[in-house]
Design a protein around this motif. Structure first.
Motif, PDB file in Angstrom:
ATOM      1  N   LEU A  71       0.830  -1.201   0.000  1.00  0.00           N
ATOM      2  CA  LEU A  71       0.000   0.000   0.000  1.00  0.00           C
ATOM      3  C   LEU A  71       0.867   1.254   0.000  1.00  0.00           C
ATOM      4  N   ALA A  72       1.937   1.229   0.786  1.00  0.00           N
ATOM      5  CA  ALA A  72       2.839   2.379   0.840  1.00  0.00           C
ATOM      6  C   ALA A  72       3.482   2.631  -0.522  1.00  0.00           C
ATOM      7  N   GLN A  73       3.858   1.557  -1.220  1.00  0.00           N
ATOM      8  CA  GLN A  73       4.436   1.714  -2.552  1.00  0.00           C
ATOM      9  C   GLN A  73       3.432   2.344  -3.506  1.00  0.00           C
ATOM     10  N   VAL A  74       2.175   1.904  -3.435  1.00  0.00           N
ATOM     11  CA  VAL A  74       1.135   2.464  -4.291  1.00  0.00           C
ATOM     12  C   VAL A  74       0.964   3.957  -4.006  1.00  0.00           C
ATOM     13  N   LEU A  75       0.880   4.309  -2.731  1.00  0.00           N
ATOM     14  CA  LEU A  75       0.676   5.707  -2.351  1.00  0.00           C
ATOM     15  C   LEU A  75       1.862   6.564  -2.752  1.00  0.00           C
ATOM     16  N   ARG A  76       3.080   6.019  -2.657  1.00  0.00           N
ATOM     17  CA  ARG A  76       4.265   6.779  -3.067  1.00  0.00           C
ATOM     18  C   ARG A  76       4.244   7.041  -4.568  1.00  0.00           C
ATOM     19  N   MET A  77       3.885   6.024  -5.344  1.00  0.00           N
ATOM     20  CA  MET A  77       3.877   6.192  -6.795  1.00  0.00           C
ATOM     21  C   MET A  77       2.793   7.168  -7.232  1.00  0.00           C
ATOM     22  N   GLN A  78       1.684   7.202  -6.495  1.00  0.00           N
ATOM     23  CA  GLN A  78       0.661   8.208  -6.780  1.00  0.00           C
ATOM     24  C   GLN A  78       1.163   9.601  -6.438  1.00  0.00           C
ATOM     25  N   ARG A  79       1.760   9.728  -5.269  1.00  0.00           N
ATOM     26  CA  ARG A  79       2.192  11.037  -4.769  1.00  0.00           C
ATOM     27  C   ARG A  79       3.404  11.574  -5.517  1.00  0.00           C
ATOM     28  N   ASP A  80       4.373  10.714  -5.786  1.00  0.00           N
ATOM     29  CA  ASP A  80       5.657  11.181  -6.302  1.00  0.00           C
ATOM     30  C   ASP A  80       5.782  11.081  -7.814  1.00  0.00           C
ATOM     31  N   HIS A  81       4.971  10.229  -8.432  1.00  0.00           N
ATOM     32  CA  HIS A  81       5.092  10.021  -9.870  1.00  0.00           C
ATOM     33  C   HIS A  81       3.796  10.279 -10.622  1.00  0.00           C
ATOM     34  N   TYR A  82       2.707  10.600  -9.899  1.00  0.00           N
ATOM     35  CA  TYR A  82       1.427  10.944 -10.529  1.00  0.00           C
ATOM     36  C   TYR A  82       0.938   9.836 -11.472  1.00  0.00           C
ATOM     37  N   LEU A  83       1.148   8.593 -11.092  1.00  0.00           N
ATOM     38  CA  LEU A  83       0.785   7.474 -11.957  1.00  0.00           C
ATOM     39  C   LEU A  83      -0.659   7.050 -11.722  1.00  0.00           C
ATOM     40  N   PRO A  84      -1.399   6.716 -12.791  1.00  0.00           N
ATOM     41  CA  PRO A  84      -2.740   6.160 -12.611  1.00  0.00           C
ATOM     42  C   PRO A  84      -2.654   4.758 -12.040  1.00  0.00           C
ATOM     43  N   LEU A  85      -3.735   4.298 -11.428  1.00  0.00           N
ATOM     44  CA  LEU A  85      -3.711   3.007 -10.745  1.00  0.00           C
ATOM     45  C   LEU A  85      -3.434   1.851 -11.691  1.00  0.00           C
ATOM     46  N   LYS A  86      -3.944   1.919 -12.914  1.00  0.00           N
ATOM     47  CA  LYS A  86      -3.695   0.841 -13.868  1.00  0.00           C
ATOM     48  C   LYS A  86      -2.203   0.669 -14.109  1.00  0.00           C
ATOM     49  N   VAL A  87      -1.497   1.774 -14.271  1.00  0.00           N
ATOM     50  CA  VAL A  87      -0.046   1.719 -14.501  1.00  0.00           C
ATOM     51  C   VAL A  87       0.664   1.197 -13.250  1.00  0.00           C
ATOM     52  N   ILE A  88       0.227   1.651 -12.081  1.00  0.00           N
ATOM     53  CA  ILE A  88       0.834   1.183 -10.835  1.00  0.00           C
ATOM     54  C   ILE A  88       0.643  -0.316 -10.680  1.00  0.00           C
ATOM     55  N   ARG A  89      -0.566  -0.791 -10.968  1.00  0.00           N
ATOM     56  CA  ARG A  89      -0.846  -2.221 -10.839  1.00  0.00           C
ATOM     57  C   ARG A  89       0.056  -3.035 -11.758  1.00  0.00           C
ATOM     58  N   GLU A  90       0.176  -2.604 -13.017  1.00  0.00           N
ATOM     59  CA  GLU A  90       1.030  -3.315 -13.975  1.00  0.00           C
ATOM     60  C   GLU A  90       2.487  -3.286 -13.544  1.00  0.00           C
ATOM     61  N   HIS A  91       2.914  -2.145 -12.979  1.00  0.00           N
ATOM     62  CA  HIS A  91       4.300  -2.020 -12.546  1.00  0.00           C
ATOM     63  C   HIS A  91       4.594  -2.952 -11.373  1.00  0.00           C
ATOM     64  N   LEU A  92       3.687  -3.028 -10.421  1.00  0.00           N
ATOM     65  CA  LEU A  92       3.907  -3.891  -9.264  1.00  0.00           C
ATOM     66  C   LEU A  92       3.937  -5.361  -9.669  1.00  0.00           C
ATOM     67  N   VAL A  93       3.116  -5.722 -10.643  1.00  0.00           N
ATOM     68  CA  VAL A  93       3.170  -7.092 -11.153  1.00  0.00           C
ATOM     69  C   VAL A  93       4.534  -7.369 -11.771  1.00  0.00           C
ATOM     70  N   ALA A  94       5.055  -6.381 -12.512  1.00  0.00           N
ATOM     71  CA  ALA A  94       6.380  -6.537 -13.114  1.00  0.00           C
ATOM     72  C   ALA A  94       7.459  -6.642 -12.049  1.00  0.00           C
ATOM     73  N   VAL A  95       7.308  -5.881 -10.959  1.00  0.00           N
ATOM     74  CA  VAL A  95       8.273  -5.946  -9.864  1.00  0.00           C
ATOM     75  C   VAL A  95       8.270  -7.337  -9.246  1.00  0.00           C
ATOM     76  N   GLU A  96       7.071  -7.892  -9.034  1.00  0.00           N
ATOM     77  CA  GLU A  96       6.965  -9.220  -8.444  1.00  0.00           C
ATOM     78  C   GLU A  96       7.597 -10.285  -9.334  1.00  0.00           C
ATOM     79  N   ARG A  97       7.593 -10.050 -10.620  1.00  0.00           N
ATOM     80  CA  ARG A  97       8.209 -10.988 -11.560  1.00  0.00           C
ATOM     81  C   ARG A  97       9.705 -10.753 -11.717  1.00  0.00           C
ATOM     82  N   GLY A  98      10.191  -9.687 -11.076  1.00  0.00           N
ATOM     83  CA  GLY A  98      11.608  -9.360 -11.212  1.00  0.00           C
ATOM     84  C   GLY A  98      11.946  -8.648 -12.498  1.00  0.00           C
ATOM     85  N   GLU A  99      10.924  -8.093 -13.159  1.00  0.00           N
ATOM     86  CA  GLU A  99      11.137  -7.439 -14.451  1.00  0.00           C
ATOM     87  C   GLU A  99      11.321  -5.932 -14.334  1.00  0.00           C
ATOM     88  N   ALA A 100      11.151  -5.393 -13.145  1.00  0.00           N
ATOM     89  CA  ALA A 100      11.270  -3.943 -12.949  1.00  0.00           C
ATOM     90  C   ALA A 100      11.579  -3.674 -11.494  1.00  0.00           C
TER      91      ALA A 100
END
Length: 245
Positions: A71-100
């Protein structure tokens, strides 16, 4: 970094169940870094698939320390990078896969003349604390209280966006009529949700490489913001049964 509850020394490895916490406890942990976050915001992020807490047989949410950090990662990406939730969700999935990797907090700095900040390439006009107090005709204790309830917040490095002056003036006027900052937290939460909705619609376009696309997105943002403000005012008037001039 969030500090989540752990078992004491000598207790051995904590069981998965003992590490779980209520939504209220999760909220308190997050508020150290995100004072404006609410239970409604956490539930909204859950509904959007950003976090998946376990449920007790009676239906209560139970969050793990990993859930809180997510949750903290999501809130940081919203606050610091102005990312929409769809992009955040895709990014976190990539992080879990070790791709980002989770993006770092962007640089935010004061300009040489001290009246602006730069964040993600966007320049934000700033004013100082004393200037804000003078413009709102408020005192230090009032500003401190507004900040404690997340109604006003300085940017990293100091200073306040100039738009904060209007907020401070309205808070001071409402205070003079007996409405305290604690009464306005729900209104701030509603405003945050409205802003989130607008960002989901045009946020990606505002960060587009094409300047014309960004300019069109800014105009659409202003239009949507104006309509949401008008709708809010109309809903309040309807609920009170009054007609304002």
């Amino acid at each position: 970094m969030l500090h989540t509850p752990r078992g004491g020394a000598g207790q051995g490895a904590a069981t998965a169940e003992s590490r779980l916490m209520s939504i209220g406890t999760a909220l308190n942990l997050l508020r150290d870094e995100f004072p404006e976050v609410t239970i409604s915001k956490i539930r909204f992020l859950e509904s959007e698939g950003l976090v998946d807490p376990v449920r007790t047989p009676s239906g209560y949410r139970k969050f793990s320390p990993e859930d809180v950090e997510r949750l903290a990662q999501v809130l940081r990406m919203q606050r610091d990078h102005y990312l929409p939730l769809k992009v955040i969700r895709e990014h976190l999935v990539a992080v879990e896969r070790g791709e980002a990797a989770v993006p770092s907090v962007p640089e935010r700095r004061r300009s040489d003349n001290g009246d602006s900040a730069v964040s993600d390439g966007r320049t934000v006009a700033l004013i100082g604390r004393a200037e804000l107090l003078a413009a709102a005709q408020a005192d230090e204790s009032e500003l401190t209280e507004w900040e404690s309830y997340g109604l006003i917040a300085p940017v990293e490095g100091g200073g306040y966006p100039r738009e904060t002056v209007e907020v401070a003036k309205l808070l001071a006027a409402l205070g003079g009529l007996g409405i305290e900052p604690r009464h306005l937290r729900a209104m701030k939460g509603a405003a945050d949700r409205q802003a989130l909705l607008v960002d989901q619609l045009v946020g990606a376009l505002r960060r587009h490489r094409n300047p014309k696309t960004r300019a069109a997105a800014e105009e659409r943002t202003k239009e949507l913001a104006g309509l949401t403000v008008e709708l809010h005012a109309a809903l309040v008037r309807t609920a009170l049964g009054v007609r304002l001039p």
